[in-house]
Write an enzyme that holds these catalytic residues in place. Structure first.
Site, PDB file in Angstrom:
ATOM      1  N   HIS A 135       0.798  -1.354   0.029  1.00 52.24           N
ATOM      2  CA  HIS A 135      -0.113   0.036   0.131  1.00 52.24           C
ATOM      3  C   HIS A 135       0.917   0.971   0.006  1.00 52.24           C
ATOM      4  CE1 HIS A 135      -2.681   2.969   1.878  1.00 52.24           C
ATOM      5  NE2 HIS A 135      -3.858   2.266   1.519  1.00 52.24           N
ATOM      6  N   CYS A 376      -4.928   2.708  -3.667  1.00 53.18           N
ATOM      7  CA  CYS A 376      -3.398   2.999  -2.974  1.00 53.18           C
ATOM      8  C   CYS A 376      -2.341   1.916  -3.413  1.00 53.18           C
ATOM      9  CB  CYS A 376      -3.863   3.605  -1.586  1.00 53.18           C
ATOM     10  SG  CYS A 376      -4.635   4.936  -1.383  1.00 53.18           S
TER      11      CYS A 376
END
Length: 419
Positions: A135, A376
């Site tokens: 992420h 993300c």
């Protein structure tokens, strides 16, 4: 649509009363656009049970006060509740000591805390190893360090099915490797990473490890001592607790020698214009008035979660994943992105010639909440050839097989409308 192998009747075999669980979540008891809500955005945030809602409400109604140092009754009660929540986090992670738990705003702040504090000992050329599955919260803080002092970021590659290529890790480690930081579960693909083996390899080279547990704890249980990590980060809102609260587990030796992350009240013992001394951990890393009600709500969420049958929850989520994989996989022109052998209940997919945002919009019109875009996690999605992102359906134990089939029907309908 093809029927999934797992049917609603399987719930009885699993031993989980899903409807009774759902009844504890007020947000699930509503219609969206005239349809019963099908909430499949659990990797972004989970819904909150009454146990959490009522705990936070009780705090505001009866115990609201600032913590620590207060001599009045409300402050004492608030402090006790706050510190009891810290102990609850320790129990949920099987940490060794309560003072190894630092409250933060979430995983993003926890990783930034480590990068900022641990990073003060790094020099140009020192290496941080992460994976291609990360992420942005476990990429950007290391970029900032690279820009500031010139560290080197190394990346463990990921196979075409979305698994970390563990065989490459030993070859990435050098005498300049200072930290290995990976996620427990990929939020974009659902891949469950071999964190215990990664930590074992790291220990053989005397390298500390940081685990992004944002997607790990909701599908727990988590045992940081068994994993063998030095740092483990979690977010409350992904584990049935409030937003804006999380925790960093850090082994005692690290908390003792790392410098503070930020300064202010409650993290000091003495202050003058000439000198300063710090409070012992974890207070040293908790400057200012914290998210008191958030921590108490997180403690309530983890207490509630601990009382459930985790084997039954895991079996139900595995069954949901199998059902969704089969039902969605039967749709012509649909491709599932990320097919690791060990997955959390996350299905990311694309439809030929159709933008994910368009699919998500039409699903919402039918009362189905999914996440669309890059999640993300731009590097891994670009590697897998899905620059426009994916549609991500992420399941939780309060989801049902009827909802899986509703999703598949709605995706097929959206495909027909958009083709």
């Amino acid at each position: 649509m093809n029927s999934a192998v797992i049917t609603p009747s399987s719930q009885a075999k699993i031993g989980l009363d899903v409807e009774a669980l759902r009844a504890q979540f007020p947000a699930l008891q509503q219609n969206i656009n005239g349809k019963p809500l099908v909430y499949l955005d659990n990797a972004a945030t989970t819904q909150k049970p009454l146990a959490v809602i009522e705990t936070v409400d009780q705090f505001y109604r009866h115990d609201n006060a600032n913590i620590h140092r207060g001599v009045h009754t409300l402050s004492g009660r608030a402090t006790d509740l706050y510190e009891a929540a810290r102990e609850r986090v320790r129990l949920s992670l099987n940490g060794g000591h309560t003072d190894e738990i630092v409250f933060v705003r979430g995983v993003t702040e926890a990783i930034n805390l480590v990068a900022s504090s641990f990073g003060q000992s790094l020099k140009a050329g020192d290496e941080i190893v992460i994976s291609a599955l990360e992420h942005h919260a476990n990429i950007v803080p290391w970029h900032l360090l690279r820009e500031r002092i010139g560290i080197v970021i190394k990346v463990i590659p990921v196979t075409p099915i979305g698994e970390i290529d563990l065989s490459t890790l030993p070859g990435l480690i050098t005498a300049r490797t200072r930290l290995i930081a990976v996620n427990h579960v990929s939020n974009a693909l659902g891949t469950i990473n071999p964190v215990q083996e990664i930590c074992r390899i790291a220990r053989e080279h005397d390298i500390p490890t940081l685990i992004d547990g944002a997607q790990g704890l909701p599908h727990g249980p988590v045992d940081v001592q068994a994993i063998g990590c030095d740092f483990y980060a979690l977010s409350g809102h992904k584990a049935f607790g409030p937003s804006g609260i999380g925790a960093l587990y850090a082994r005692r030796p690290w908390l003792g020698k790392l410098p503070p992350y930020h300064g202010g009240g409650d993290m000091i013992e003495t202050v003058s214009f000439e000198t300063i001394t710090y409070a012992p951990p974890p207070a040293k890393f908790e400057a200012g008035t914290p998210n008191i009600e958030g921590a108490i709500g997180l403690g309530a969420a983890l207490t509630w979660l601990a009382e459930l049958d985790h084997a039954a929850l895991a079996a139900h989520e595995a069954a949901l994943l199998a059902a969704a994989t089969e039902s969605l996989g039967a749709i012509p022109g649909l491709k599932i992105i990320g097919q690791a052998r060990h997955k959390a209940p996350v299905v990311s997919f694309v439809l030929d010639g159709i933008h994910p945002h368009d699919v998500g919009t039409l699903l919402d019109a039918q009362g189905i909440a999914v996440r669309t875009g890059q999640h993300c996690a731009m590097p891994i999605l670009q590697q897998l050839g899905v620059a426009s992102g994916t549609v991500r359906a992420s399941f939780c134990f309060y989801n049902t097989f009827d909802e899986v089939e509703a999703l598949a029907r709605a995706v097929h309908r959206a495909q027909t409308m958009l083709s």
